[in-house]
Motif scaffolding. Structure first.
Motif, short mmCIF file in Angstrom:
data_model
loop_
_atom_site.label_atom_id
_atom_site.label_comp_id
_atom_site.label_asym_id
_atom_site.label_seq_id
_atom_site.Cartn_x
_atom_site.Cartn_y
_atom_site.Cartn_z
N ALA A 32 0.83 -1.21 0.00
CA ALA A 32 0.00 0.00 0.00
C ALA A 32 0.86 1.26 0.00
O ALA A 32 0.51 2.27 -0.62
CB ALA A 32 -0.93 -0.01 1.21
N ASN A 33 2.01 1.19 0.69
CA ASN A 33 2.87 2.37 0.73
C ASN A 33 3.38 2.75 -0.65
O ASN A 33 3.56 3.93 -0.94
CB ASN A 33 4.06 2.13 1.67
N MET A 34 3.64 1.75 -1.51
CA MET A 34 4.12 2.07 -2.86
C MET A 34 3.06 2.92 -3.58
O MET A 34 3.40 3.84 -4.32
CB MET A 34 4.38 0.78 -3.65
N ILE A 35 1.79 2.61 -3.29
CA ILE A 35 0.68 3.36 -3.88
C ILE A 35 0.51 4.71 -3.18
O ILE A 35 0.39 5.76 -3.84
CB ILE A 35 -0.62 2.52 -3.80
N LEU A 36 0.52 4.69 -1.85
CA LEU A 36 0.29 5.94 -1.09
C LEU A 36 1.33 7.00 -1.43
O LEU A 36 1.01 8.17 -1.63
CB LEU A 36 0.31 5.65 0.41
N TYR A 37 2.60 6.58 -1.49
CA TYR A 37 3.69 7.52 -1.79
C TYR A 37 3.87 7.71 -3.31
O TYR A 37 4.64 8.57 -3.73
CB TYR A 37 5.00 7.02 -1.21
N GLY A 38 3.22 6.86 -4.09
CA GLY A 38 3.36 6.96 -5.55
C GLY A 38 4.76 6.59 -6.03
O GLY A 38 5.27 7.16 -6.99
N THR A 39 5.38 5.59 -5.37
CA THR A 39 6.76 5.25 -5.72
C THR A 39 6.88 4.02 -6.62
O THR A 39 8.00 3.62 -6.95
CB THR A 39 7.60 5.02 -4.45
#
Ligand code: MG
Length: 284
Positions: free
Chosen positions: A180-187
């Motif tokens: 989810a963090n890859m999505i939240l941060y857009g990385t």
């Protein structure tokens, strides 16, 4: 322990995770623990907490460091305040992280974990060079405690994270993968990123999110949502983990500590979803 034991992110005192009572009610066999405040990081507190865990048949699989002054209010604030990257707090936080590693040993847990922060993109900069030296020093302390450090994903692309880990060059540095963090941060697209860093993944979060609009992706947060409602694709995520040989805990993270009732409801739903998917994938 059978493959893919379910877990939740929990806290001893006030923190981002749920209370141990919630983990016990949900009957999950594992937790990751948000490190308690300094006042609670002592042998007495560790013994008391371990006893409660033993009574509930719960294993602590990782202890996450976190620091006063960190704020996830928005991406820019996170970059300024989170982890070991901010230079003005770096020395003090490394010292605190070593103390968290010592406390983790009292919990008989072999893994500490951390949001290291937004690793500088200029790998020739003094800040980057010092971060490498700082991380090595921390890893040597952690190794002396018989532990590894798992870096939380999200603030770096898979490429940048691998580059950083290669420059650090220590054999007790691994990854806690949070799709989810890859999505939240857009990385980066989470499944592609997972495949890229998979050989370093030693623990994971089960969390879901929706992408921010393309024009603000990477500068504004995506939206964290209940597991299964977002853009990760939980079945694909689990199948990818299986293909990589990951059989460790599936640790549910639902970061809405301000709404504990909803947090508990959503985590209960996530436990059921993961239990179903695990049966479908492993028993087929
Ligand atoms: Mg996470």
């Amino acid at each position: 322990m059978p493959p893919w034991p379910i877990g939740v992110f929990a806290s001893i005192d006030a923190g981002l995770g749920v209370h141990l009572d919630v983990a016990r009610e949900l009957k999950v066999p594992t937790i990751q623990l948000h490190a308690p405040h300094a006042a609670t990081r002592n042998a007495t507190a560790a013994q008391a907490f371990l006893k409660k865990c033993e009574e509930a048949a719960i294993t602590v699989t990782a202890v996450f460091g976190g620091f006063e002054g960190e704020s996830y209010a928005d991406i820019a604030t996170s970059a300024r305040t989170v982890g070991l990257v901010p230079e003005e707090t770096r020395a003090a936080r490394v010292q605190e992280m070593k103390e968290i590693s010592d406390f983790t040993r009292l919990l008989h847990c072999p893994t500490v974990a951390l949001h290291i922060g937004f690793v500088p993109h200029d790998t020739a900069s003094a800040s980057y060079t010092d971060l490498i030296a700082t991380t090595r020093d921390l890893l040597d302390h952690i190794a002396a405690n018989g532990q590894q450090l798992n870096l939380e994903t999200g603030q770096e692309s898979a490429d940048h994270l691998l580059h950083f880990m290669g420059d650090v060059g220590r054999n007790n540095l691994f990854i806690n993968f949070d799709p989810a963090n890859m999505i939240l941060y857009g990385t980066g697209e989470p499944i592609a990123a997972l495949k890229q860093v998979g050989h370093f993944v030693r623990s994971i979060h089960c969390k879901d999110a929706k992408w921010a609009a393309p024009e603000v992706r990477g500068t504004s947060w995506g939206q964290e949502v209940p597991l299964g409602d977002g853009d990760v694709g939980m079945e694909t995520y689990l199948r990818t983990l299986l293909a990589l040989g990951y059989t460790g805990p599936l640790t549910i993270e639902r970061e809405i500590a301000q709404d504990p009732e909803r947090q508990k409801t959503d985590i209960g739903h996530a436990v059921r979803l993961l239990t179903q998917l695990r049966a479908k994938i492993l028993d087929s």
